[in-house]
Design a protein around this motif. Structure first.
Motif, mmCIF file in Angstrom:
data_model
loop_
_atom_site.group_PDB
_atom_site.id
_atom_site.type_symbol
_atom_site.label_atom_id
_atom_site.label_comp_id
_atom_site.label_asym_id
_atom_site.label_seq_id
_atom_site.Cartn_x
_atom_site.Cartn_y
_atom_site.Cartn_z
ATOM 1 N N LEU A 1 -0.014 -12.452 -6.929
ATOM 2 C CA LEU A 1 1.202 -11.997 -7.577
ATOM 3 C C LEU A 1 2.366 -12.762 -6.986
ATOM 4 C CD1 LEU A 1 -0.872 -9.518 -7.613
ATOM 5 C CD2 LEU A 1 1.135 -8.122 -7.984
ATOM 6 N N SER A 2 3.396 -12.979 -7.782
ATOM 7 C CA SER A 2 4.563 -13.690 -7.267
ATOM 8 C C SER A 2 5.842 -12.931 -7.598
ATOM 9 C CB SER A 2 4.627 -15.113 -7.825
ATOM 10 O OG SER A 2 4.715 -15.102 -9.229
ATOM 11 N N LEU A 3 6.818 -13.132 -6.737
ATOM 12 C CA LEU A 3 8.165 -12.612 -6.912
ATOM 13 C C LEU A 3 9.083 -13.722 -6.423
ATOM 14 C CD1 LEU A 3 10.017 -10.196 -7.639
ATOM 15 C CD2 LEU A 3 9.897 -9.547 -5.226
ATOM 16 N N GLY A 4 9.713 -14.418 -7.358
ATOM 17 C CA GLY A 4 10.469 -15.607 -6.985
ATOM 18 C C GLY A 4 9.526 -16.614 -6.373
ATOM 19 N N SER A 5 9.829 -17.098 -5.178
ATOM 20 C CA SER A 5 8.965 -18.077 -4.520
ATOM 21 C C SER A 5 7.937 -17.420 -3.601
ATOM 22 C CB SER A 5 9.813 -19.076 -3.723
ATOM 23 O OG SER A 5 10.527 -18.393 -2.715
ATOM 24 N N THR A 6 7.928 -16.092 -3.550
ATOM 25 C CA THR A 6 6.987 -15.358 -2.702
ATOM 26 C C THR A 6 5.665 -15.152 -3.436
ATOM 27 O OG1 THR A 6 8.781 -14.174 -1.622
ATOM 28 C CG2 THR A 6 6.597 -13.173 -1.488
ATOM 29 N N VAL A 7 4.570 -15.373 -2.755
ATOM 30 C CA VAL A 7 3.248 -15.109 -3.313
ATOM 31 C C VAL A 7 2.511 -14.179 -2.360
ATOM 32 C CG1 VAL A 7 1.018 -16.102 -3.971
ATOM 33 C CG2 VAL A 7 3.130 -17.341 -4.488
ATOM 34 N N ILE A 8 1.939 -13.112 -2.930
ATOM 35 C CA ILE A 8 1.048 -12.253 -2.169
ATOM 36 C C ILE A 8 -0.304 -12.248 -2.864
ATOM 37 C CG2 ILE A 8 2.892 -10.781 -1.262
ATOM 38 C CD1 ILE A 8 1.932 -8.618 -3.287
ATOM 39 N N MET A 9 -1.320 -11.928 -2.109
ATOM 40 C CA MET A 9 -2.658 -11.775 -2.668
ATOM 41 C C MET A 9 -3.078 -10.342 -2.406
ATOM 42 S SD MET A 9 -4.331 -15.386 -1.427
ATOM 43 C CE MET A 9 -3.996 -15.129 0.307
ATOM 44 N N LEU A 10 -3.908 -9.808 -3.282
ATOM 45 C CA LEU A 10 -4.458 -8.499 -2.995
ATOM 46 C C LEU A 10 -5.842 -8.366 -3.586
ATOM 47 C CD1 LEU A 10 -4.084 -6.080 -5.466
ATOM 48 C CD2 LEU A 10 -1.751 -6.675 -4.941
ATOM 49 N N SER A 11 -6.603 -7.452 -2.995
ATOM 50 C CA SER A 11 -7.968 -7.239 -3.445
ATOM 51 C C SER A 11 -8.383 -5.813 -3.152
ATOM 52 C CB SER A 11 -8.930 -8.210 -2.749
ATOM 53 O OG SER A 11 -9.127 -7.843 -1.406
ATOM 54 N N SER A 12 -9.552 -5.481 -3.642
ATOM 55 C CA SER A 12 -10.202 -4.218 -3.319
ATOM 56 C C SER A 12 -10.787 -4.332 -1.913
ATOM 57 C CB SER A 12 -11.324 -3.946 -4.323
ATOM 58 O OG SER A 12 -10.812 -3.867 -5.641
ATOM 59 N N PRO A 13 -11.102 -3.195 -1.288
ATOM 60 C CA PRO A 13 -11.761 -3.248 0.026
ATOM 61 C C PRO A 13 -13.069 -4.045 -0.049
ATOM 62 C CG PRO A 13 -11.026 -1.026 -0.459
ATOM 63 C CD PRO A 13 -10.846 -1.828 -1.716
ATOM 64 N N LYS A 14 -13.413 -4.688 1.057
ATOM 65 C CA LYS A 14 -14.646 -5.479 1.119
ATOM 66 C C LYS A 14 -15.408 -5.081 2.379
ATOM 67 C CE LYS A 14 -13.152 -9.484 -1.490
ATOM 68 N NZ LYS A 14 -11.772 -9.567 -1.805
ATOM 69 N N ALA A 15 -16.512 -4.391 2.178
ATOM 70 C CA ALA A 15 -17.297 -3.883 3.306
ATOM 71 C C ALA A 15 -17.801 -5.007 4.198
ATOM 72 C CB ALA A 15 -18.466 -3.052 2.794
ATOM 73 N N GLU A 16 -18.160 -6.157 3.612
ATOM 74 C CA GLU A 16 -18.719 -7.241 4.419
ATOM 75 C C GLU A 16 -17.718 -7.805 5.436
ATOM 76 O OE1 GLU A 16 -17.552 -9.345 0.471
ATOM 77 O OE2 GLU A 16 -18.191 -7.373 1.102
ATOM 78 N N PHE A 17 -16.428 -7.591 5.207
ATOM 79 C CA PHE A 17 -15.404 -8.048 6.150
ATOM 80 C C PHE A 17 -14.756 -6.880 6.890
ATOM 81 C CE2 PHE A 17 -15.055 -11.354 2.698
ATOM 82 C CZ PHE A 17 -15.743 -12.328 3.384
ATOM 83 N N ASN A 18 -15.237 -5.662 6.631
ATOM 84 C CA ASN A 18 -14.662 -4.449 7.185
ATOM 85 C C ASN A 18 -13.203 -4.279 6.763
ATOM 86 O OD1 ASN A 18 -14.891 -2.045 8.605
ATOM 87 N ND2 ASN A 18 -14.126 -2.948 10.504
ATOM 88 N N TRP A 19 -12.880 -4.702 5.533
ATOM 89 C CA TRP A 19 -11.533 -4.546 4.986
ATOM 90 C C TRP A 19 -11.413 -3.166 4.381
ATOM 91 C CZ3 TRP A 19 -10.576 -9.607 1.743
ATOM 92 C CH2 TRP A 19 -10.503 -10.692 2.624
ATOM 93 N N ILE A 20 -10.425 -2.408 4.843
ATOM 94 C CA ILE A 20 -10.168 -1.090 4.290
ATOM 95 C C ILE A 20 -8.704 -0.998 3.888
ATOM 96 C CG2 ILE A 20 -12.021 0.038 5.567
ATOM 97 C CD1 ILE A 20 -9.911 1.026 7.575
#
Length: 138
Positions: free
Chosen positions: A50-69
């Motif tokens: 996603l972008s807002l002006g020159s800013t870019v962020i990324m996002l995702s669902s949780p990923k168990a294989e990386f222990n992302w919550i």
């Protein structure tokens, strides 16, 4: 600089329990533009930008294989995103109208900027203001 050419070398990646809902809300409430989404087989979001002006962020669902919550699952916050907006007053009104939880009202900062702090519906903290690092000090 075009919106397709980010000017930063750091791209925060946020984890949301309901990533697609978060994408929709961030676009409505904060004015982000969804650049693209990579959907998973079970409806999860593998990757998005996603972008807002020159800013870019990324996002995702949780990923168990990386222990992302998500921050909701973690039960707390470990960071806040701070983004530049040219008109904090109108941006604040838009965010509040969309249901952002106001943590700190729109105010003039001690160092000359103007901004506010909110939480999104899934618990991430955001600061929006007309501040850019290095702007008020040398």
């Amino acid at each position: 600089m075009s919106q397709d050419t980010p000017c930063s070398d750091i791209y925060p990646c946020l984890i949301y329990a309901d990533a697609q809902s978060a994408i929709n809300w961030l676009c409505e409430a904060f004015g982000f533009t969804c650049r693209f989404v990579v959907p998973g087989e079970s409806g999860e979001v593998i990757h998005s930008e996603l972008s807002l002006g020159s800013t870019v962020i990324m996002l995702s669902s949780p990923k168990a294989e990386f222990n992302w919550i998500s921050s909701q699952t973690a039960g707390g916050l470990s960071m806040m995103l701070s983004l530049y907006v040219a008109d904090p007053d109108s941006h604040f009104q838009r965010a509040v109208a969309a249901g952002a939880e106001v943590i700190r009202e729109l105010q003039d900062e001690e160092y000359g900027a103007r901004g506010y702090m909110v939480k999104d519906p899934q618990g991430h903290m955001w600061y929006f203001g007309n501040y850019r690092p290095g702007q008020y000090w040398s």
